[in-house]
Design a protein around this motif. Structure first.
Motif, PDB file in Angstrom:
ATOM      1  N   GLY A  49     -58.930  93.086 -82.937  1.00 20.89           N
ATOM      2  CA  GLY A  49     -59.600  91.747 -82.922  1.00 20.89           C
ATOM      3  C   GLY A  49     -60.746  91.824 -81.919  1.00 20.89           C
ATOM      4  N   ASN A  52     -64.859  85.649 -81.144  1.00 24.38           N
ATOM      5  CA  ASN A  52     -66.180  85.095 -81.823  1.00 24.38           C
ATOM      6  C   ASN A  52     -67.148  84.450 -81.144  1.00 24.38           C
ATOM      7  OD1 ASN A  52     -65.298  86.300 -84.290  1.00 24.38           O
ATOM      8  ND2 ASN A  52     -63.912  84.693 -84.583  1.00 24.38           N
ATOM      9  N   ASP A  80     -59.847  86.138 -82.407  1.00 27.61           N
ATOM     10  CA  ASP A  80     -59.638  86.498 -83.884  1.00 27.61           C
ATOM     11  C   ASP A  80     -59.245  87.733 -84.161  1.00 27.61           C
ATOM     12  OD1 ASP A  80     -60.137  86.595 -86.712  1.00 27.61           O
ATOM     13  OD2 ASP A  80     -62.310  85.885 -86.775  1.00 27.61           O
ATOM     14  N   THR A  81     -57.857  87.667 -84.680  1.00 30.57           N
ATOM     15  CA  THR A  81     -57.460  89.153 -85.201  1.00 30.57           C
ATOM     16  C   THR A  81     -57.392  89.169 -86.815  1.00 30.57           C
ATOM     17  OG1 THR A  81     -55.138  88.257 -85.036  1.00 30.57           O
ATOM     18  CG2 THR A  81     -56.173  89.311 -83.202  1.00 30.57           C
ATOM     19  N   ASN A  82     -57.906  88.009 -87.406  1.00 27.41           N
ATOM     20  CA  ASN A  82     -57.963  87.967 -88.952  1.00 27.41           C
ATOM     21  C   ASN A  82     -56.205  87.499 -89.640  1.00 27.41           C
ATOM     22  OD1 ASN A  82     -59.065  88.113 -91.319  1.00 27.41           O
ATOM     23  ND2 ASN A  82     -58.354  90.165 -91.706  1.00 27.41           N
TER      24      ASN A  82
END
Length: 190
Positions: A49, A52, A80-82
């Motif tokens: 991750g 951002n 943010d780890t998608n």
């Protein structure tokens, strides 16, 4: 004639003075810098991750790299780890971003090793806990950019034990106790 001699004397004197460190702002506006992390998931795979939102500055002098400094502040809620559900879980259960909204790294020293490489030592604050952290730093490059500015870029990676920062990940198993943190920065000279 006197002005020419004075100008030449000033140029000669400036050549004897040490070079000054240049100050840079980390270019996060155009995504030329990254704070990435990875941790094992249950010992079966890696979860990667990034954060951002972060900002920072650094100072660098190629003639005296040990005089360098860096100061970075990270908005931990920008994790943010998608995968949105996992990010929410990380914010609430592990990072507790409502109570600890920021992480930071502030250098205390840069040490030149025998092989010429640099190691930065500084205070890393996460989850309200501050500990000393060190990691090797590699200069990626520096020079003029296409927009009339001057840039320098560096990368460094370290690892730390999450429990040292008061974050309980024991339910994830013994393979998930350390996190690897990579800081890739490109700065614009001010």
């Amino acid at each position: 004639m006197k002005k020419t001699i004075l100008a030449m004397s000033m140029l000669g004197l400036s050549a004897l003075l040490p070079a000054q460190a240049a100050d840079y702002v980390i270019d996060t506006e155009k995504a030329h810098a990254f704070v990435d992390f990875r941790i094992q998931h249950l010992g079966y795979s890696w979860m990667s991750g990034r954060f951002n939102d972060f900002a920072g500055t650094f100072s660098y002098d190629a003639d005296d790299p040990e005089a360098s400094t860096i100061d970075v502040t990270i908005d931990v809620a920008s994790v943010d780890t998608n995968f949105a559900e996992r990010d929410k879980h990380l914010r609430e259960k592990f990072l507790e971003t409502s109570e600890y909204p920021q992480a930071s790294f502030k250098s205390k020293s840069f040490n030149k090793m025998e092989d010429g490489s640099l190691v930065v030592v500084g205070d890393f604050t996460l989850h309200g806990v501050t500990k000393e952290l060190s990691f090797p730093v590699e200069k990626v490059g520096e020079g003029d950019d296409p927009w009339g500015g001057y840039r320098a870029g560096f990368v460094g990676e370290t690892k730390f034990t999450i429990a040292d920062y008061g974050i309980d990940v024991s339910m994830l198993g013994p393979a998930s106790q350390e996190v690897y943190l990579t800081l890739s920065i490109e700065g614009i000279r001010q």
